[in-house]
Design an enzyme around this catalytic site. Sequence first.
Site, PDB file in Angstrom:
ATOM      1  N   SER A  50      14.910  48.188  92.187  1.00  0.00           N
ATOM      2  CA  SER A  50      15.881  48.395  91.100  1.00  0.00           C
ATOM      3  C   SER A  50      17.233  47.875  91.293  1.00  0.00           C
ATOM      4  O   SER A  50      17.466  47.920  92.281  1.00  0.00           O
ATOM      5  CB  SER A  50      15.990  49.906  90.786  1.00  0.00           C
ATOM      6  OG  SER A  50      14.652  50.378  90.068  1.00  0.00           O
ATOM      7  N   ASN A  52       7.393  56.326  82.256  1.00  0.00           N
ATOM      8  CA  ASN A  52       6.071  56.706  81.426  1.00  0.00           C
ATOM      9  C   ASN A  52       6.086  55.896  79.953  1.00  0.00           C
ATOM     10  O   ASN A  52       5.182  55.933  79.308  1.00  0.00           O
ATOM     11  CB  ASN A  52       5.886  58.037  81.331  1.00  0.00           C
ATOM     12  CG  ASN A  52       5.285  58.969  82.526  1.00  0.00           C
ATOM     13  OD1 ASN A  52       5.441  58.225  83.638  1.00  0.00           O
ATOM     14  ND2 ASN A  52       5.142  60.017  82.635  1.00  0.00           N
ATOM     15  N   GLU A  53       7.469  55.511  79.778  1.00  0.00           N
ATOM     16  CA  GLU A  53       7.415  54.738  78.357  1.00  0.00           C
ATOM     17  C   GLU A  53       6.938  53.435  78.713  1.00  0.00           C
ATOM     18  O   GLU A  53       5.976  52.886  77.788  1.00  0.00           O
ATOM     19  CB  GLU A  53       8.814  54.635  78.039  1.00  0.00           C
ATOM     20  CG  GLU A  53       9.323  56.029  77.097  1.00  0.00           C
ATOM     21  CD  GLU A  53       9.657  57.003  78.445  1.00  0.00           C
ATOM     22  OE1 GLU A  53       9.920  56.766  79.208  1.00  0.00           O
ATOM     23  OE2 GLU A  53       9.384  58.114  77.857  1.00  0.00           O
ATOM     24  N   GLU A  67       0.252  51.348  93.716  1.00  0.00           N
ATOM     25  CA  GLU A  67       1.111  52.751  93.547  1.00  0.00           C
ATOM     26  C   GLU A  67       0.667  53.557  92.351  1.00  0.00           C
ATOM     27  O   GLU A  67       0.586  54.839  92.479  1.00  0.00           O
ATOM     28  CB  GLU A  67       2.612  52.128  93.370  1.00  0.00           C
ATOM     29  CG  GLU A  67       3.626  53.130  93.006  1.00  0.00           C
ATOM     30  CD  GLU A  67       4.961  52.703  92.854  1.00  0.00           C
ATOM     31  OE1 GLU A  67       5.187  51.598  93.091  1.00  0.00           O
ATOM     32  OE2 GLU A  67       5.940  53.089  92.538  1.00  0.00           O
ATOM     33  N   GLN A 100      11.952  50.801  99.187  1.00  0.00           N
ATOM     34  CA  GLN A 100      11.659  49.881  98.206  1.00  0.00           C
ATOM     35  C   GLN A 100      12.802  49.473  97.436  1.00  0.00           C
ATOM     36  O   GLN A 100      13.764  49.992  96.889  1.00  0.00           O
ATOM     37  CB  GLN A 100      10.676  50.247  97.008  1.00  0.00           C
ATOM     38  CG  GLN A 100      10.230  49.509  95.814  1.00  0.00           C
ATOM     39  CD  GLN A 100       9.396  50.322  94.939  1.00  0.00           C
ATOM     40  OE1 GLN A 100       8.087  50.335  95.264  1.00  0.00           O
ATOM     41  NE2 GLN A 100       9.787  50.938  93.951  1.00  0.00           N
ATOM     42  N   GLY A 101      13.093  47.969  97.451  1.00  0.00           N
ATOM     43  CA  GLY A 101      14.298  47.396  96.688  1.00  0.00           C
ATOM     44  C   GLY A 101      13.956  46.644  95.777  1.00  0.00           C
ATOM     45  O   GLY A 101      14.048  45.303  95.463  1.00  0.00           O
TER      46      GLY A 101
END
Lengths: 350, 392
Positions: free
Chosen positions: B141, B375-376, B256, B138-139
């Site tokens: 970030s 999680n934020e 996801e 997965q690209g």
Amino acid sequence: MRFAFTEDQLGFRDAVRSMLDKECPAEVVRAAWPDDGTGAGARAEPAAVAAVWARLADIGVLGVAVPEAAGGLGLAELDWVLLAEEAGYAAVPHPFVETVAVAAPLLASAGAPTGGGRSLAGIVGGTVRIAAALTPGHDGRAVPYAARADGVLVHARSTGAVHLLGPDEAGVHSVRTVDGAIDAADLTDRRCHDGNVVTAAPALVDQAFDRGALGAAAQLLGLARHMLDLTVGYVVERRQFGVPVGSFQAVKHHLADALVHLELARPAVHRAAYSAAVGSPNRARDVSMAKAMASDAARLVGAKALQCHGAIGYTVEYDLHLYLKRAWALAATWGTAAWHRDRVGRAMGI
Amino acid sequence: MTNLTWSAGEERFRAEARGWLEEHLATWRRRHGLGTGADAQVPSGDTREGFALHLEWERMLFEARWAALSWPEAYGGRAGSLWEWLIFEEEYYRAGAPPRVTQNGIFLLAPSVFEFGTPEQQQRILPRMAAAEDLWCQGWSEPNAGSDLAALTSRATKVDGGWLLNGQKTWTTRGAFCTHLFGLFRSDPGSERHKGLTYLLVPLDGDGVTVRGFGRLDGDEGFAEVFFTDAFVPDDAVLGKVDQGWSVAMATTGSERGLTLRSPGRFLATADRLVDLYRRCAHDGPASAAMRDRVIEGWMRAEAYQLFTLGTVTALTEGGAVGAESSINKIWWSELDVALHEAAVDLLGSAAVVDAAWTKAQQFALAGPIYAGTNEIQRNIAAERVLGLPRR
């Protein structure tokens, strides 16, 4: 595999929800509190408070778990668990779990002791309310609703049998409680004898306790949802620094935590209702998991609700405390979270 | 009616899965001298030597049509139901089978290919993905676009017949071992934020693509940074519409977080192993009572996740969709995983300094609250889209 309620179950839930919304708003819960702080038992019950119970009788809720032949609706745990959740949401100031979920089906299957007018018909009709002290090892202190109930279910110390005592046989002595609406009493006496025994069958005794713990867990879910609703409503309206406080990430994260714990406790409670309804061998374990998770979730939601309200939540003039204190009372009774985790562990063999 | 039992057909499916896994895991481990049962020493799939071993395992899964069992048969699946997928996952992790190195393709990219891909793309991509011939990372970030994914600056410039890619992706899981990358690139140079992005499918062996693997927290080369310098991809590398990549990507994050990234079976298996570990450890004194409480709590939380998922799958089966509620799910399982592994590490006591299965897994668990949207970010989503709190 299907983990969802039926249309009928949801429809009954909705009917009870809208009735309680009208008949049991915060003012009515508040009216159930003693106004002088000396204990509720000494005072006549306000009409609006009594009317909530009468309305529950009118729509059949009080006999939900009683066979049709005995004047009830003949429904099982999966049918009433959502009703208990609604009773929790409204913080109904009556022994809902004790009477509806515990006493009524127990008396229906074991037979009610005669005398004292504590009949099954009286329960279904709304004229008889029953308190209960059935948590294993209960010492008889601070039994919710015992100060005003028509009878109290207790274990005989020596035999473990369940007896239904009249207020005189139980020696009820009103106590002042944190949640002023629960009319609790110490039982200073427990005159158990053949004339007031309900059952000595361990299966029925255990089932009665599990129904109580399940009902308490369901009420805790409802209370948690109510506290979350109140808080969401408040933080959207309340403005500081020129914006709603609910737009601050710190507040959002408190309430997201509250939501997560509520939403994950919910299926545990519903599964416990299923296990009870189908007579699963895992019933005790599943009920304990439900009560432990619902107690912890409700306490966490309550703490988040109090914090996110700020000072207004820390008053008795605002409504939050009515629900917060009921959640504390229900978390503390029918077995604490730690007690139930221990029971889960024993079921797991550790 | 609520019915928490499996049908006879589902029980047969479970028995078939359990039998196959038992037999073939043993075969695979024996072939490579990896030991058996709880003593098996399987190198991590996020290392060069381990990755090859895991590919062999993935191909065994594919041959038996377990690799992507919910997919149509034409693409290498067995058209299994979501219930069967849940059952297989339970059996998979109960058997101690290794983490799936094909995870990010099969569970993150494929749902988007099914939803947005052309028939030609589906035919070209999916069977090779199921067979572990193409391995997808997965690209998303970038060095300056993590939680704030919409700040990404890698760009795709339109040229005759395709696109030229420039920029850098990073923290790309298994990027050093994968053959292909799916990612977001800014295709409209004048655009900002969520607009003007295109979802592209990029081979990693092409000219102008450089991959550098580096160590994650646990030391495995499980991360990579990927550099693009005028790397060319043809027009059919676009998934969905040009400049509409954000909505394609968000569909992937839905699956996801919502369901397919982490099935309950994984945590049920970890919780059961934690209970076993507790049984094997010495029990005396108040510390033991506190540990017992944590072990029971962990087991209950895993069980609650299973129940929550059964409700979700019931809703999906009856025509519902997973929406922002998937954030609730992701917060729960990621924090559950940390709690289970921390309890295990505390039970191990001084043995927890050894780099072994539990401590390795503990380090991996710590990634859970970070990957797939921190999680934020999940808490913001839950508060804004489920509870309706105001955005700023």
